[in-house]
Design a protein around this motif. Structure first.
Motif, PDB file in Angstrom:
ATOM      1  N   TYR A 204       2.834   1.575  -9.789  1.00 24.02           N
ATOM      2  CA  TYR A 204       1.962   2.020  -8.707  1.00 24.02           C
ATOM      3  C   TYR A 204       0.563   1.635  -8.835  1.00 24.02           C
ATOM      4  O   TYR A 204      -0.093   1.566  -7.710  1.00 24.02           O
ATOM      5  CB  TYR A 204       2.182   3.478  -8.617  1.00 24.02           C
ATOM      6  CG  TYR A 204       3.280   4.000  -8.106  1.00 24.02           C
ATOM      7  CD1 TYR A 204       3.814   3.969  -6.768  1.00 24.02           C
ATOM      8  CD2 TYR A 204       4.566   4.272  -8.991  1.00 24.02           C
ATOM      9  CE1 TYR A 204       4.898   4.262  -6.094  1.00 24.02           C
ATOM     10  CE2 TYR A 204       5.883   4.768  -8.543  1.00 24.02           C
ATOM     11  CZ  TYR A 204       6.016   4.739  -6.918  1.00 24.02           C
ATOM     12  OH  TYR A 204       7.257   5.115  -6.574  1.00 24.02           O
ATOM     13  N   TYR A 205       0.195   1.137 -10.021  1.00 25.37           N
ATOM     14  CA  TYR A 205      -1.258   0.904 -10.115  1.00 25.37           C
ATOM     15  C   TYR A 205      -1.351  -0.561 -10.498  1.00 25.37           C
ATOM     16  O   TYR A 205      -2.456  -1.003 -10.372  1.00 25.37           O
ATOM     17  CB  TYR A 205      -1.904   1.609 -11.126  1.00 25.37           C
ATOM     18  CG  TYR A 205      -1.937   3.142 -10.966  1.00 25.37           C
ATOM     19  CD1 TYR A 205      -2.221   3.641  -9.610  1.00 25.37           C
ATOM     20  CD2 TYR A 205      -1.758   4.261 -11.982  1.00 25.37           C
ATOM     21  CE1 TYR A 205      -2.390   4.819  -9.350  1.00 25.37           C
ATOM     22  CE2 TYR A 205      -1.724   5.498 -11.705  1.00 25.37           C
ATOM     23  CZ  TYR A 205      -2.192   5.469 -10.374  1.00 25.37           C
ATOM     24  OH  TYR A 205      -2.124   7.009 -10.107  1.00 25.37           O
ATOM     25  N   THR A 216      -7.959   1.672  -9.981  1.00 23.46           N
ATOM     26  CA  THR A 216      -7.117   1.851  -9.017  1.00 23.46           C
ATOM     27  C   THR A 216      -6.591   3.164  -8.642  1.00 23.46           C
ATOM     28  O   THR A 216      -6.518   3.670  -7.377  1.00 23.46           O
ATOM     29  CB  THR A 216      -5.816   1.196  -9.313  1.00 23.46           C
ATOM     30  OG1 THR A 216      -5.945  -0.207  -9.247  1.00 23.46           O
ATOM     31  CG2 THR A 216      -4.668   1.045  -8.093  1.00 23.46           C
ATOM     32  N   LEU A 220      -7.163   5.691  -5.241  1.00 24.37           N
ATOM     33  CA  LEU A 220      -5.912   6.213  -4.622  1.00 24.37           C
ATOM     34  C   LEU A 220      -5.790   7.440  -5.057  1.00 24.37           C
ATOM     35  O   LEU A 220      -4.704   7.649  -5.773  1.00 24.37           O
ATOM     36  CB  LEU A 220      -4.959   5.147  -4.743  1.00 24.37           C
ATOM     37  CG  LEU A 220      -4.898   3.709  -3.952  1.00 24.37           C
ATOM     38  CD1 LEU A 220      -3.989   2.913  -4.436  1.00 24.37           C
ATOM     39  CD2 LEU A 220      -5.224   3.934  -2.321  1.00 24.37           C
ATOM     40  N   GLN A 223      -2.284   9.233  -3.964  1.00 23.07           N
ATOM     41  CA  GLN A 223      -1.216   8.482  -3.547  1.00 23.07           C
ATOM     42  C   GLN A 223       0.124   9.011  -4.166  1.00 23.07           C
ATOM     43  O   GLN A 223       0.015   9.931  -4.937  1.00 23.07           O
ATOM     44  CB  GLN A 223      -1.212   7.150  -4.585  1.00 23.07           C
ATOM     45  CG  GLN A 223      -0.130   6.070  -4.178  1.00 23.07           C
ATOM     46  CD  GLN A 223      -0.280   4.863  -5.090  1.00 23.07           C
ATOM     47  OE1 GLN A 223      -1.238   4.891  -5.961  1.00 23.07           O
ATOM     48  NE2 GLN A 223       0.289   3.802  -4.857  1.00 23.07           N
ATOM     49  N   THR A 224       0.991   9.148  -3.178  1.00 24.02           N
ATOM     50  CA  THR A 224       2.469   9.853  -3.558  1.00 24.02           C
ATOM     51  C   THR A 224       3.502   8.704  -3.757  1.00 24.02           C
ATOM     52  O   THR A 224       3.587   7.646  -3.532  1.00 24.02           O
ATOM     53  CB  THR A 224       2.622  10.729  -2.426  1.00 24.02           C
ATOM     54  OG1 THR A 224       2.958  10.088  -1.090  1.00 24.02           O
ATOM     55  CG2 THR A 224       1.739  11.927  -2.042  1.00 24.02           C
ATOM     56  N   GLU A 231       8.217  14.484  -2.227  1.00 25.05           N
ATOM     57  CA  GLU A 231       6.929  13.465  -2.310  1.00 25.05           C
ATOM     58  C   GLU A 231       6.024  14.134  -3.400  1.00 25.05           C
ATOM     59  O   GLU A 231       6.040  15.293  -3.429  1.00 25.05           O
ATOM     60  CB  GLU A 231       6.294  13.604  -1.107  1.00 25.05           C
ATOM     61  CG  GLU A 231       6.867  12.597  -0.285  1.00 25.05           C
ATOM     62  CD  GLU A 231       7.049  11.115  -0.395  1.00 25.05           C
ATOM     63  OE1 GLU A 231       5.952  10.691  -0.911  1.00 25.05           O
ATOM     64  OE2 GLU A 231       8.048  10.483  -0.375  1.00 25.05           O
ATOM     65  N   MET A 233       2.704  13.479  -6.315  1.00 23.80           N
ATOM     66  CA  MET A 233       1.369  12.749  -6.622  1.00 23.80           C
ATOM     67  C   MET A 233       1.940  11.544  -7.739  1.00 23.80           C
ATOM     68  O   MET A 233       2.582  12.210  -8.837  1.00 23.80           O
ATOM     69  CB  MET A 233       0.447  13.531  -6.870  1.00 23.80           C
ATOM     70  CG  MET A 233      -0.371  14.117  -5.742  1.00 23.80           C
ATOM     71  SD  MET A 233      -1.771  15.099  -6.111  1.00 23.80           S
ATOM     72  CE  MET A 233      -2.726  13.713  -7.151  1.00 23.80           C
ATOM     73  N   VAL A 234       1.428  10.416  -7.631  1.00 21.29           N
ATOM     74  CA  VAL A 234       1.845   9.552  -8.647  1.00 21.29           C
ATOM     75  C   VAL A 234       1.021   9.862  -9.926  1.00 21.29           C
ATOM     76  O   VAL A 234       1.486   9.656 -11.052  1.00 21.29           O
ATOM     77  CB  VAL A 234       1.275   7.918  -8.233  1.00 21.29           C
ATOM     78  CG1 VAL A 234       1.306   6.788  -9.489  1.00 21.29           C
ATOM     79  CG2 VAL A 234       2.123   7.605  -6.903  1.00 21.29           C
TER      80      VAL A 234
END
Length: 671
Positions: A204-205, A216, A220, A223-224, A231, A233-234
């Protein structure tokens, strides 16, 4: 400075390689001189680096030393990140390791006696041990100096591997073999989560480099990702998975069961694992990843709760242990819990500061316990000790200093770091962080428990009636200087280091000179504004702090039960018998892992073996095929009789069948 950093890392590796591969050629003296010189060089250069960063003559460094591979936009590098956080860890790791190396000369002097002569396994065991602890130091330096997740993972796994080799160093002891296997397998559970966390970060990054990942993530923050039909959160997913790895390495509930059993290894490695290397890796990792963790309150609350559970409940287990090293091991579990509570409260400086102070007095306590074990001819049961004060004065006073630092006595190093953690948890609870209130009460009550088990050990070992046998008593004496000098050198920072470092590390801008440490120390700033006017005034602040009085109460109770009135103990044990049984069973965690997790794994393996390997592969595919071929061969052998009229008859029958099929096909008989 890149050359200096390379030398810091490679010196212990070179020493380990030479001592390990050529140990019999260079001999015992050559092995310990070489490995001590290697770690001594790393220690000296680490101090030079730290002083340079503090004075401004050395700038923080973040760069690649070697590019290993580049695959579809992913660059795999060997790199170095050196800032004030890294430099502090380098100094702690190398200094404690140096003391352990020197101490090992005395402790392992008669190691050949631990091996059966016929096996030949004791040959060069002394040199092999020095090789392993040098390799341990190299692995930890690779971990703390990494600037990317790949190198972090390499160091992470390397310290796990070397701990496996060292915990089971006396491989002729079944308990040691069981302990190192337990450590290895439990850490594989945590490392599975750690690896998934690294994979999440890269997915994701888009990078494994710390700087790129943090940039990153900051850009963000919300970001999910889709997970289990919802869903999430990353940042939360990545941080929780990384923390699972830290739970294994830093022995947090329920992945803590390996650490007490690691006492089966020689005492020097117990000190190195517990004070400066493996168990501190998880603390360092979370602190280093603080810019990421600050994006996830879920992860921080989880860290708070897990750390609090470990700090209080593992300390209670230490109250019922009679093995001198196991008491100190449960103390390590508890103190690691304190560090995680600080990290979960966003007081990263307090957590790392306690890591530093704890390294000195915990190494001192373990090496002091080793000195006692040497004097007691390798007996570790405290119920067979007592009255050692008059035989071992240096060990006595250094162990007293270590115990006072551990319980947080004012003006000793442990006081400054532990008091900051308790106050940070309190302020986090007032700020409304979930789990912080529970954590505060656990770490506060844990102060009483820490003082009770620490001085229970102290009074049982050094005071009271002498309970050893006559032969042991006749040979009691102080350990040699090669053992006592490291104790004295570790006792000095156990007393004094807090006086000089509390201001800049807790309430100053020490971590402001670090490249990647989150600005999450608001709780410490608030605390400093109220109570910090210097180390002396902060020490007197203990008089209005409940933690001080709880620690004093713990010492008084230990003095009463284990020194002044030991006749009260049976009555206390009778009244608390149900609680004692729970603590002696360690809350059932060992049974859970051995009879649950491990037994399930063995059951699945047995089913796959009997059903898959023996039944399907051997029974059907191999033996079954052999049987079918054998029966077909037996049938075909009957057809091959060797008589001409049999073959002629078979040809006629075949010809008739062929003609019938052709005639039936042309006339539609088979339509």
């Amino acid at each position: 400075m890149q050359t200096v950093y390379i030398a810091i890392i490679l010196a212990p590796l070179i020493g380990a390689a030479i001592a390990g591969l050529f140990g019999q050629r260079i001999g015992r003296t050559g092995a310990h001189r070489l490995t001590i010189a290697a770690v001594g060089l790393s220690c000296l250069l680490s101090f030079v680096t730290l002083i340079g960063l503090l004075t401004g003559s050395v700038a923080p460094f973040d760069g690649a030393l070697y590019t290993w591979a580049a695959i579809d936009g992913l660059t795999l590098e060997v790199g170095v990140l050196v800032d004030r956080l890294t430099a502090m860890m380098m100094v702690v790791v190398t200094f404690v390791s140096l003391m352990v190396h020197i101490y090992t000369i005395g402790y392992m002097a008669d190691d050949e006696h631990n091996w059966p002569e016929a096996s030949g396994a004791g040959r060069a065991s002394y040199q092999r041990f020095f090789s392993y602890i040098n390799l341990f130091t190299f692995s930890m330096l690779m971990l703390v100096m990494a600037n990317n997740f790949l190198q972090l993972f390499f160091g992470w796994e390397a310290v796990g591997l070397v701990s496996y080799l060292l915990i089971g160093f006396w491989l002729n002891r079944p308990t040691a073999v069981f302990a190192n296997l337990k450590a290895f397998l439990v850490n594989r559970v945590g490392d599975f989560g750690f690896l998934l966390g690294i994979a999440t970060v890269w997915m994701y990054y888009g990078s494994l480099d710390y700087a790129a990942v943090f940039d990153t993530a900051q850009s963000l923050p919300a970001q999910t990702m889709s997970l289990f039909g919802g869903e999430m959160m990353v940042a939360s997913v990545a941080c929780v998975l990384l923390f699972i790895g830290a739970m294994g390495k830093s022995a947090q509930v329920p992945l803590h069961v390996w650490l007490p059993d690691s006492m089966e290894g020689p005492t020097p490695i117990s000190a190195l694992i517990h004070a400066a290397t493996m168990v501190t890796a998880g603390i360092f990792m979370v602190a280093r990843m603080s810019p990421l963790y600050e994006l996830s309150e879920v992860a921080l609350s989880l860290i708070l709760v897990i750390g609090a559970l470990t700090a209080f409940f593992m300390g209670l287990v230490g109250l019922v242990q009679n093995d001198i090293k196991r008491v100190i091991a449960y103390s390590t579990l508890s103190q690691l819990g304190y560090m995680f509570v600080a990290l979960g409260a966003s007081a990263y400086a307090a957590g790392v500061f306690h890591l530093m102070t704890h390294a000195f007095f915990k190494a001192l306590l373990f090496l002091g316990a080793g000195s006692v074990i040497i004097a007691m001819h390798h007996k570790q049961d405290m119920s067979e000790m007592g009255g050692l004060r008059r035989y071992m004065p240096v060990t006595y006073w250094t162990m007293l200093i270590g115990s006072l630092a551990l319980i947080g006595t004012p003006f000793f190093s442990g006081y400054y770091s532990k008091d900051a953690i308790i106050e940070a948890a309190h302020l986090a609870a007032e700020a409304g962080r979930p789990g912080a209130g529970f954590a505060y009460w656990c770490v506060l009550l844990g102060v009483f428990v820490t003082a009770l088990y620490s001085f229970r050990l102290f009074f049982m070992v050094f005071h009271g009636r002498e309970r050893m046998d006559e032969h042991t008593r006749e040979h009691l004496h102080e350990s040699p200087r090669v053992v006592t000098v490291p104790l004295i050198l570790l006792a000095i920072p156990s007393v004094a280091i807090g006086l000089f470092t509390t201001g800049p590390m807790l309430f100053g801008d020490y971590f402001g000179g670090s490249l990647f440490v989150a600005e999450g120390n608001d709780v410490l700033a608030e605390m400093g504004a109220h109570v910090w006017h210097g180390p002396i005034s902060f020490g007197f602040h203990a008089l209005v702090n409940p933690a001080f009085w709880l620690a004093l109460a713990g010492v008084v109770v230990a003095w009463l039960l284990y020194f002044r009135r030991p006749d009260l103990l049976p009555g206390v044990r009778d009244r608390l018998a149900p609680v004692q049984r729970v603590l002696e069973r360690k809350y059932g965690f060992d049974e859970l892992w051995i009879n649950g997790f491990a037994a399930t794994g063995r059951g699945i393996g047995r089913a796959l073996w009997k059903g898959g390997d023996v039944g399907l592969i051997d029974g059907v595919l191999i033996h079954g095929t052999v049987r079918v071929i054998g029966r077909m061969a037996a049938t075909l052998r009957g057809v091959q009789s060797g008589y001409l009229y049999h073959y002629a008859f078979a040809m006629i029958i075949g010809l008739l069948i062929l003609m019938t099929w052709l005639l039936g096909t042309t006339r539609g008989w088979f339509a």
